[in-house]
Design an enzyme around this catalytic site. Structure first.
Site, PDB file in Angstrom:
ATOM      1  N   CYS A  91      -0.992 -13.783  -3.623  1.00  0.00           N
ATOM      2  CA  CYS A  91      -1.682 -12.942  -2.889  1.00  0.00           C
ATOM      3  C   CYS A  91      -2.023 -13.380  -1.467  1.00  0.00           C
ATOM      4  CB  CYS A  91      -2.926 -12.368  -3.649  1.00  0.00           C
ATOM      5  SG  CYS A  91      -3.456 -10.627  -3.117  1.00  0.00           S
ATOM      6  N   ARG A 149      -5.361   0.366  -0.716  1.00  0.00           N
ATOM      7  CA  ARG A 149      -4.890  -0.797  -1.396  1.00  0.00           C
ATOM      8  C   ARG A 149      -3.993  -0.607  -2.413  1.00  0.00           C
ATOM      9  NH1 ARG A 149      -8.154  -4.695   0.229  1.00  0.00           N
ATOM     10  NH2 ARG A 149      -7.594  -6.234  -1.303  1.00  0.00           N
ATOM     11  N   HIS A 177      -1.736 -11.920  -9.452  1.00  0.00           N
ATOM     12  CA  HIS A 177      -2.975 -12.661 -10.053  1.00  0.00           C
ATOM     13  C   HIS A 177      -2.786 -12.568 -11.617  1.00  0.00           C
ATOM     14  CE1 HIS A 177      -5.471 -13.089  -6.272  1.00  0.00           C
ATOM     15  NE2 HIS A 177      -4.849 -11.747  -5.934  1.00  0.00           N
TER      16      HIS A 177
HETATM   17  N1  GLN Z   1      -6.998 -10.005   1.477  1.00  0.00           N
HETATM   18  C1  GLN Z   1      -5.489  -9.873   1.444  1.00  0.00           C
HETATM   19  C2  GLN Z   1      -5.180  -8.339   1.118  1.00  0.00           C
HETATM   20  O1  GLN Z   1      -6.060  -7.466   0.699  1.00  0.00           O
HETATM   21  C3  GLN Z   1      -5.387 -10.528   0.053  1.00  0.00           C
HETATM   22  C4  GLN Z   1      -6.148 -10.191  -1.068  1.00  0.00           C
HETATM   23  C5  GLN Z   1      -6.279 -11.017  -2.377  1.00  0.00           C
HETATM   24  O2  GLN Z   1      -5.615 -12.159  -2.309  1.00  0.00           O
HETATM   25  N2  GLN Z   1      -6.042 -10.257  -3.579  1.00  0.00           N
HETATM   26  O3  GLN Z   1      -4.282  -7.870   1.587  1.00  0.00           O
END
Ligand code: GLN
Length: 258
Positions: free
Chosen positions: A107, A140, A204
């Site tokens: 990520c 998101r 993840h």
């Molecule tokens: N900050 C990054 C995004 O939102 C990575 C987030 C994360 O590692 N879960 O794209």
């Protein structure tokens, strides 16, 4: 840097693999540290000694002697701190990667592999290890994910939560194809990246415990580089595969409310 070599370094065959866990206190979303535990155990069960070295924020990371480097995900703020630290060591990290060093990045860590990523409206320079870059979008991309990949005999299952939309350069190999969820950008159907012995992914969850095929891919690649063999003693993965299969089947059957 704290090195936690197990006291017994004379396991069968005397083989040792050094794992560098980069910035565990900053990039550790959704149990990313479980990935290190998983690598450690799968090595020990095979008589390979894991030497886990944590790289903390005040350390200067060194990749000399490192077999597997792992970097997890985190908030934009934490990702930025890590990015600045790693950019100072860019040449050394690139040499490690080009020499076949194994690097797994999840990520936020995955986004750092590319030429740049967007943080709010600021374009932040990345490590340029792999030909990719990251924008961000709305909404998101959040939820469970299933990926079909050449590196794992089982579908890769896990969880994703990112605003980033990652775009691979022409001819760059993705880690796999999204069977459920969003992946790199929610549009192309691709997830993650494979470059030399680098695995970048939005999965993840943590990634490795439910996906023993991915864990063994990383171990096998590092064994090949260090000892010239990819042969790994088979393990009893009944529980790991049950967890993987339950998640895979329930998601694909539409039984999970996102
Ligand atoms: N900050 C990054 C995004 O939102 C990575 C987030 C994360 O590692 N879960 O794209």
């Amino acid at each position: 840097m704290t090195s936690q070599a197990t006291e017994n370094t004379t396991h069968r065959g005397g083989r040792t693999l050094r794992i560098a866990h980069l910035y565990p206190e900053l990039l550790n979303l959704y149990g990313d540290s479980g990935n290190i535990l998983c690598l450690r155990r799968r090595m020990e069960w095979r008589g390979i000694t894991p030497d886990v070295m944590e790289v903390h924020v005040d350390d200067t990371p060194s990749f000399s002697g490192v077999d597997i480097a792992f970097i997890g995900g985190g908030s934009d703020r934490e990702q930025r701190i890590v990015c600045d630290k790693l950019l100072a060591e860019q040449a050394e990290i690139r040499a490690f990667v080009e020499d076949g060093g194994v690097l797994a990045a999840v990520c936020g860590g995955y986004q750092l592999l590319g030429s740049s990523y967007l943080m709010a409206d600021e374009r932040v320079e990345g490590l340029s290890l792999v030909d990719l870059y990251t924008d961000h979008g709305d909404p998101r991309l959040i939820g469970n994910i299933v990926v079909e990949s050449s590196i794992s005999p089982q579908p890769i299952v896990g969880y994703e939560n990112h605003a980033g939309r990652t775009h691979l350069g022409e001819g760059v190999t993705p880690l796999g194809r999204v069977l459920y969820g969003h992946g790199n950008d929610g549009v192309t159907g691709y997830e993650g990246v494979l470059y030399k012995n680098v695995v970048g992914t939005y999965v993840h969850g943590p990634l490795l415990p439910k996906n023993p095929g991915v864990a063994d891919y990383l171990i096998a690649r590092s064994m090949e580089r260090k000892y010239g063999t990819t042969e790994l003693e088979p393990l009893d993965d009944t529980e790991e595969l049950a967890a993987n299969q339950v998640m895979y089947h329930r998601l694909m059957a539409g039984e999970v409310q996102e």
